[in-house]
Scaffold this motif. Sequence first.
Motif, PDB file in Angstrom:
ATOM      1  N   ASN B 184     -28.981 -14.569   1.439  1.00  0.00           N
ATOM      2  CA  ASN B 184     -28.645 -14.604   2.868  1.00  0.00           C
ATOM      3  C   ASN B 184     -27.142 -14.801   3.063  1.00  0.00           C
ATOM      4  O   ASN B 184     -26.686 -15.868   3.451  1.00  0.00           O
ATOM      5  CB  ASN B 184     -29.429 -15.722   3.555  1.00  0.00           C
ATOM      6  CG  ASN B 184     -29.163 -15.765   5.048  1.00  0.00           C
ATOM      7  OD1 ASN B 184     -28.678 -14.803   5.624  1.00  0.00           O
ATOM      8  ND2 ASN B 184     -29.460 -16.892   5.672  1.00  0.00           N
ATOM      9  N   PRO B 185     -26.363 -13.744   2.797  1.00  0.00           N
ATOM     10  CA  PRO B 185     -24.910 -13.883   2.921  1.00  0.00           C
ATOM     11  C   PRO B 185     -24.473 -14.016   4.390  1.00  0.00           C
ATOM     12  O   PRO B 185     -25.225 -13.647   5.294  1.00  0.00           O
ATOM     13  CB  PRO B 185     -24.368 -12.587   2.313  1.00  0.00           C
ATOM     14  CG  PRO B 185     -25.514 -11.683   2.129  1.00  0.00           C
ATOM     15  CD  PRO B 185     -26.774 -12.402   2.382  1.00  0.00           C
ATOM     16  N   ASP B 186     -23.273 -14.552   4.594  1.00  0.00           N
ATOM     17  CA  ASP B 186     -22.731 -14.695   5.950  1.00  0.00           C
ATOM     18  C   ASP B 186     -22.375 -13.342   6.555  1.00  0.00           C
ATOM     19  O   ASP B 186     -22.231 -13.210   7.761  1.00  0.00           O
ATOM     20  CB  ASP B 186     -21.474 -15.577   5.931  1.00  0.00           C
ATOM     21  CG  ASP B 186     -21.838 -17.029   5.612  1.00  0.00           C
ATOM     22  OD1 ASP B 186     -23.032 -17.380   5.762  1.00  0.00           O
ATOM     23  OD2 ASP B 186     -20.949 -17.790   5.202  1.00  0.00           O
ATOM     24  N   ASN B 187     -22.210 -12.341   5.689  1.00  0.00           N
ATOM     25  CA  ASN B 187     -21.948 -10.976   6.140  1.00  0.00           C
ATOM     26  C   ASN B 187     -23.273 -10.366   6.603  1.00  0.00           C
ATOM     27  O   ASN B 187     -24.169 -10.096   5.804  1.00  0.00           O
ATOM     28  CB  ASN B 187     -21.356 -10.179   4.969  1.00  0.00           C
ATOM     29  CG  ASN B 187     -21.008  -8.753   5.351  1.00  0.00           C
ATOM     30  OD1 ASN B 187     -21.587  -8.174   6.274  1.00  0.00           O
ATOM     31  ND2 ASN B 187     -20.045  -8.185   4.640  1.00  0.00           N
ATOM     32  N   LEU B 188     -23.402 -10.137   7.917  1.00  0.00           N
ATOM     33  CA  LEU B 188     -24.686  -9.698   8.490  1.00  0.00           C
ATOM     34  C   LEU B 188     -25.176  -8.387   7.884  1.00  0.00           C
ATOM     35  O   LEU B 188     -26.378  -8.192   7.691  1.00  0.00           O
ATOM     36  CB  LEU B 188     -24.572  -9.559  10.014  1.00  0.00           C
ATOM     37  CG  LEU B 188     -25.891  -9.213  10.701  1.00  0.00           C
ATOM     38  CD1 LEU B 188     -26.817 -10.414  10.763  1.00  0.00           C
ATOM     39  CD2 LEU B 188     -25.662  -8.658  12.097  1.00  0.00           C
ATOM     40  N   VAL B 189     -24.238  -7.482   7.573  1.00  0.00           N
ATOM     41  CA  VAL B 189     -24.648  -6.181   7.043  1.00  0.00           C
ATOM     42  C   VAL B 189     -25.308  -6.361   5.677  1.00  0.00           C
ATOM     43  O   VAL B 189     -26.379  -5.786   5.401  1.00  0.00           O
ATOM     44  CB  VAL B 189     -23.442  -5.225   6.942  1.00  0.00           C
ATOM     45  CG1 VAL B 189     -23.874  -3.886   6.382  1.00  0.00           C
ATOM     46  CG2 VAL B 189     -22.798  -5.039   8.315  1.00  0.00           C
ATOM     47  N   LEU B 190     -24.722  -7.196   4.841  1.00  0.00           N
ATOM     48  CA  LEU B 190     -25.315  -7.449   3.525  1.00  0.00           C
ATOM     49  C   LEU B 190     -26.635  -8.195   3.659  1.00  0.00           C
ATOM     50  O   LEU B 190     -27.603  -7.935   2.938  1.00  0.00           O
ATOM     51  CB  LEU B 190     -24.344  -8.258   2.660  1.00  0.00           C
ATOM     52  CG  LEU B 190     -23.209  -7.461   2.030  1.00  0.00           C
ATOM     53  CD1 LEU B 190     -22.269  -8.400   1.290  1.00  0.00           C
ATOM     54  CD2 LEU B 190     -23.769  -6.417   1.063  1.00  0.00           C
ATOM     55  N   ASP B 191     -26.663  -9.157   4.582  1.00  0.00           N
ATOM     56  CA  ASP B 191     -27.907  -9.882   4.861  1.00  0.00           C
ATOM     57  C   ASP B 191     -29.025  -8.889   5.171  1.00  0.00           C
ATOM     58  O   ASP B 191     -30.092  -8.900   4.540  1.00  0.00           O
ATOM     59  CB  ASP B 191     -27.640 -10.847   6.034  1.00  0.00           C
ATOM     60  CG  ASP B 191     -28.905 -11.500   6.588  1.00  0.00           C
ATOM     61  OD1 ASP B 191     -29.984 -11.315   5.998  1.00  0.00           O
ATOM     62  OD2 ASP B 191     -28.802 -12.198   7.612  1.00  0.00           O
TER      63      ASP B 191
END
Lengths: 144, 460
Positions: B184-191
């Motif tokens: 669950n990264p802080d980068n929404l796209v990666l999330d």
Amino acid sequence: MAEFFNKTMARNIYFGGSVFFVLLFLALTFDTHRQLPQTDNRGEITEQTSLGKRVWEENNCIGCHTLLGEGAYFAPELGNVYERYGRSTEAIKAFIKSRPEGGIPGRRSMPQFNLSDEELEALAQFLKYVNGIDTGDWPPNIQG
Amino acid sequence: MTYETQAVAKPYFIAAIGLFVAQVLFGLILGMQYVVGDFLFPEIPFNVARMVHTNLLIVWLLFGFMGASYFLVPEEAERELHSPKLAMILFWTFLIAGALTIIGYLFVPYAGLAKMTGNEFLPTMGREFLEQPSITKIGIVIVALGFVYNITMTVLAGRKTVVNVVLITGLVGLAVMFLFSFVNPDNLVLDKYYWWWVVHLWVEGVWELILGSILAYVLIKTTGVDREVVEKWLYVIIAMALITGIIGTGHHYFWIGTPGYWLWLGSIFSALEPIPFFLMTIFAFNMVNQRRRDHPNKAAVLWAMGTGVMAFLGAGVWGFMHTLAPVNYFTHGTQITAAHGHMAFYGAYAMIVMCIISYAMPIMRGRVANGRRAQVVEMWSFWLMTVAMVFITLFLTAAGVLQVWLQRYSDSPQPFMVVQDQIALFYWMREGAGVVFMIGLMLYLISFWVKEPEPVGATA
């Protein structure tokens, strides 16, 4: 299925096909990672937007809203809410703050989450950052 | 029952059905909230009810898959289950953890639940379908590992049939892909990118292996068709599922900030995703037509054919309808998605679980098949639920088309809530169809207690 196509052939297609497409998918994932810096607005990710994402998650906003089209379909899309609210984080904060505790008779109403000022600001900054992601011109218009 | 330890499947099936009833109950609450906005507000806000509805779905299907595995794997492997004791320990662990999580959703504000369960140390909560506290997620991983271990040990020591091996591949895939719920990264796209590795690669990937193998098992048992033929079909179906479904993940990578080539890849490959479901329909009908015996359990055969047809309609046709990028541009995140989700989950996964329950439950209760009267009630429940689901899907589709038109496509797009008010009629009709679904489900429950005037079917 005819006799010339036997179980071994079917199995080989399964194994071969799966392995090939898993590898292709991994390669595409690698390439996507390489290209993402151009589109994912990572320049705007700060400690504040990260806190905002946490506030977003820990209040289960996705349980009613969509964000970039994913989530529940009970409440408006928020990927472009910053744009819709006239590029104003203050307007976003004011809306969240103003929700009545007991709801609105007969109508859908967002709950009052009693967020702190710090959380409110972080959430608004998070939504502003999301608004800056290059989504291929989606949603089609300002209404989301 | 050939092997005594197959009986551990019974509590799993009972739990699955119980949770299914609760899921549909919350579905009715949600449907009501769509039209009477303040229904149960603020006691059970929409987001809580929805989380309960979707999480119960996942949990009861998992109970169903596990029950199915415990029932069919020993028989296929021709030996007793490795450890029935472990199976029962995991049953209670999963049931209690699941119940506590649902109680947490209902009685603690979600932010409070996040705090209580230490979400700050391992933040995984608050993403659609993965709302469970991280501690519950860890519990799910432990249960899944124990379960896969138990099943694998059973197969390793016994006969390795194609059904068994495909089922285990699916189950291992299920466990492995779930690990991405911790990403669950802080980068929404990666999330979002990796969130789909759980969600899409489950339902449009490894779960199809589980579905295919359970269907193959039931068809072998009820039609008596040669195993070689069934296994060949199974391989072709799962080959097509993975060949189309893996890159088909790309249909979720259209509008979330990922590179443009996903528009092409996602459209082309996911347009092919109906193929495995179509094959499943042909498979089920072909096997039943070529049957070498008339199994007394007509209801189980009906579920088997039904799941083929409804999976093809719900996952295949309704999926295809909005999967091409130029269409999805307008339909993404509307009631069209909800329509597809309902029929696909019911047709592919709810029905296959009811199919194996229908086949296995009478056997575990000491008979080859239920008597005529019980089967008639069960078949009535099949038709009520299935027809109700067709109408739920049609009404949501109508609502979705209007929503797209009014909010996204017309010259003067209207705000979300203004549009919602205008399509309320279809939400009312959906709720009506939902009530019929619940009646069908009640009939399904009743079918387990229907007594026969005189027992039949014990000699097939």
